[in-house]
Design an enzyme around this catalytic site. Structure first.
Site, PDB file in Angstrom:
ATOM      1  CB  SER A   1       5.197  -1.405  11.990  1.00 55.76           C
ATOM      2  OG  SER A   1       4.683  -0.087  12.130  1.00 55.76           O
TER       3      SER A   1
ATOM      4  CD  GLU B   1      -3.527  -2.590   7.246  1.00 51.00           C
ATOM      5  OE1 GLU B   1      -2.398  -2.773   6.803  1.00 51.00           O
ATOM      6  OE2 GLU B   1      -4.200  -1.590   6.964  1.00 51.00           O
TER       7      GLU B   1
ATOM      8  CE  LYS C   1       0.389   3.601   4.789  1.00 48.49           C
ATOM      9  NZ  LYS C   1       0.080   3.753   6.163  1.00 48.49           N
TER      10      LYS C   1
ATOM     11  CD  GLU D   1      -2.983   5.659   6.553  1.00 41.41           C
ATOM     12  OE1 GLU D   1      -2.939   5.729   5.318  1.00 41.41           O
ATOM     13  OE2 GLU D   1      -2.062   5.162   7.238  1.00 41.41           O
TER      14      GLU D   1
ATOM     15  N   GLY E   1       2.235   2.424  10.646  1.00 35.96           N
ATOM     16  CA  GLY E   1       3.157   3.544  10.459  1.00 35.96           C
ATOM     17  C   GLY E   1       3.797   4.023  11.747  1.00 35.96           C
TER      18      GLY E   1
ATOM     19  CG  ASN F   1      -1.649   1.285   1.426  1.00 31.20           C
ATOM     20  OD1 ASN F   1      -1.776   2.072   0.483  1.00 31.20           O
ATOM     21  ND2 ASN F   1      -2.149   1.521   2.640  1.00 31.20           N
TER      22      ASN F   1
ATOM     23  CG  HIS G   1      -5.770   1.863   5.017  1.00 27.91           C
ATOM     24  ND1 HIS G   1      -5.366   2.861   5.869  1.00 27.91           N
ATOM     25  CD2 HIS G   1      -4.725   1.017   4.898  1.00 27.91           C
ATOM     26  CE1 HIS G   1      -4.113   2.625   6.234  1.00 27.91           C
ATOM     27  NE2 HIS G   1      -3.692   1.515   5.653  1.00 27.91           N
TER      28      HIS G   1
HETATM   29  C1  PEP Z   1      -0.777   0.211   5.959  1.00 31.91           C
HETATM   30  O1  PEP Z   1      -0.906   1.409   5.788  1.00 31.91           O
HETATM   31  O2  PEP Z   1      -1.609  -0.575   5.470  1.00 31.91           O
HETATM   32  C2  PEP Z   1       0.367  -0.257   6.741  1.00 31.91           C
HETATM   33  C3  PEP Z   1       0.366  -1.492   7.183  1.00 31.91           C
HETATM   34  O3  PEP Z   1       1.363   0.658   6.975  1.00 31.91           O
HETATM   35  P1  PEP Z   1       2.786   0.384   7.686  1.00 31.91           P
HETATM   36  O4  PEP Z   1       3.325  -0.899   7.092  1.00 31.91           O
HETATM   37  O5  PEP Z   1       3.624   1.555   7.325  1.00 31.91           O
HETATM   38  O6  PEP Z   1       2.515   0.260   9.132  1.00 31.91           O
END
Ligand code: PEP
Length: 253
Positions: A212, A167, A11, A97, A173, A9, A95
Site C-alpha cells: 500500500s 512486503e 498483477k 499471492e 492491497g 507489479n 510474491h
Molecule cells: C504488491 O502486490 O506487491 C503490492 C505491494 O501491492 P499494493 O501496493 O497494492 O499493496
C-alpha cells in the site's frame, strides 16, 4: 550508495488498450526522474507490448513469476529463458499471492530464484509476514526463513545478483501501510542477516518496501536508511501515482 528502484507489479490487471495508455503515461512523465531506476512488471501477455514501448528508454521490464522448469510438458508455465527472450531484466519470485494462493513454499521460491539467475534475470525476492505472524511476534523468524532458503540453495552472492522486497502480507492491497519505523526495523534486520554471510553483499543489495505504498506515504518510507525503493501494486496502475512514488525515491538520494 544504492540506486533506488521502484517497480510496478501490475498483477492480473489491464487490457491491451489500458496497458498502452499506462506505458505512454509513464514514459511521458519520467523525464525529471534521474536517480531512481523505474521498472514495470506486466502480466506475461503484455510483456511484448512493454518491450515494444520501452526498448530504448531507461525503463526495464520484468515478469511477475516464472516456472521452476526450463522447458517441456508444463502446460501453462513460462520459463525464465522466455522472459529473457522478450527483454525482461527482472522477475518477481515469492510474491505473497504466489505463496498463499498457489502454494509456493520456500523451497519452490528458492528454486525459482535459482532458475531466474540461470536465465540471466534479476530476481526480486519477496518476503514478509502475515498479520497473525506479526501478532505472534515472529516476523523476524519468518523473514529469516524465507531469506535463508535462497542463501542455503544459491549462496549469499546470489542475493547480490537480485533485489529483496519486504512486503508485509497484511499491508498488501489493504490500504494498511507499515509505519516507516516498522518497515525500517525489518529492512535493517534483513540487511544484518545478509551481512552475517557477506558485508559487501549486504551493503549493495537493494531492499524495497511493498504494501500500500502511495505518493502520500512514500516520502517518509524512502527517507529510512535501509529502504531502497518500492514494489508497488495498486498505485502502479495509475501513471501519476506511480510517478509520484518514483519522484519520492528520486528525491531520497
Ligand atoms: C504488491 O502486490 O506487491 C503490492 C505491494 O501491492 P499494493 O501496493 O497494492 O499493496
Amino acid at each position: 550508495m544504492r540506486q533506488p528502484l521502484v517497480a510496478g507489479n501490475w498483477k492480473m490487471n489491464g487490457s491491451l488498450a489500458s496497458v498502452r495508455e499506462l506505458l505512454a503515461g509513464i514514459k511521458a512523465g519520467i523525464g525529471g526522474i534521474s536517480k531512481c531506476e523505474v521498472a514495470v512488471c506486466p502480466p506475461y501477455v503484455f510483456i511484448p507490448v512493454a518491450q515494444a514501448e520501452l526498448s530504448g528508454t531507461s525503463i526495464p521490464w520484468g515478469g511477475q513469476n516464472l516456472s521452476t522448469e526450463q522447458s517441456g510438458a508444463f502446460t501453462g508455465e513460462v520459463a525464465g529463458s522466455m522472459l529473457t527472450d522478450f527483454g525482461c531484466t527482472y522477475v518477481l519470485v515469492g510474491h505473497s499471492e504466489r505463496r498463499t494462493l498457489y502454494g509456493e513454499d520456500d523451497a519452490v521460491v528458492a528454486k525459482k530464484y535459482a532458475v531466474a539467475r540461470a536465465a540471466g534475470l534479476k530476481p526480486v525476492l519477496c518476503v514478509g509476514e502475515t498479520q497473525e505472524e506479526r501478532e505472534k511476534g515472529i516476523t523476524e523468524e519468518v523473514v529469516a526463513r524465507q531469506l535463508d532458503a535462497v542463501i542455503e540453495l544459491e549462496g549469499v552472492d546470489a542475493i547480490g545478483d537480485g533485489v529483496i522486497a519486504y512486503e508485509p502480507v497484511w499491508a498488501i492491497g489493504t490500504g494498511l501501510t507499515a509505519t516507516p519505523e516498522q518497515a525500517q526495523d525489518v529492512h535493517a534486520f534483513i540487511r544484518n542477516r545478509v551481512a552475517e554471510h557477506s558485508a559487501d553483499v549486504a551493503d549493495k543489495v537493494r531492499i524495497l518496501y511493498g504494501g500500500s505504498m502511495k505518493p502520500g506515504n512514500a516520502v517518509e518510507l524512502m527517507a529510512k536508511p535501509d529502504i531502497d525503493g518500492g514494489l508497488i501494486g495498486g498505485a502502479a496502475l495509475k501513471a501519476e501515482d506511480f510517478l509520484g512514488i518514483c519522484r519520492a525515491a528520486d528525491d531520497s538520494v
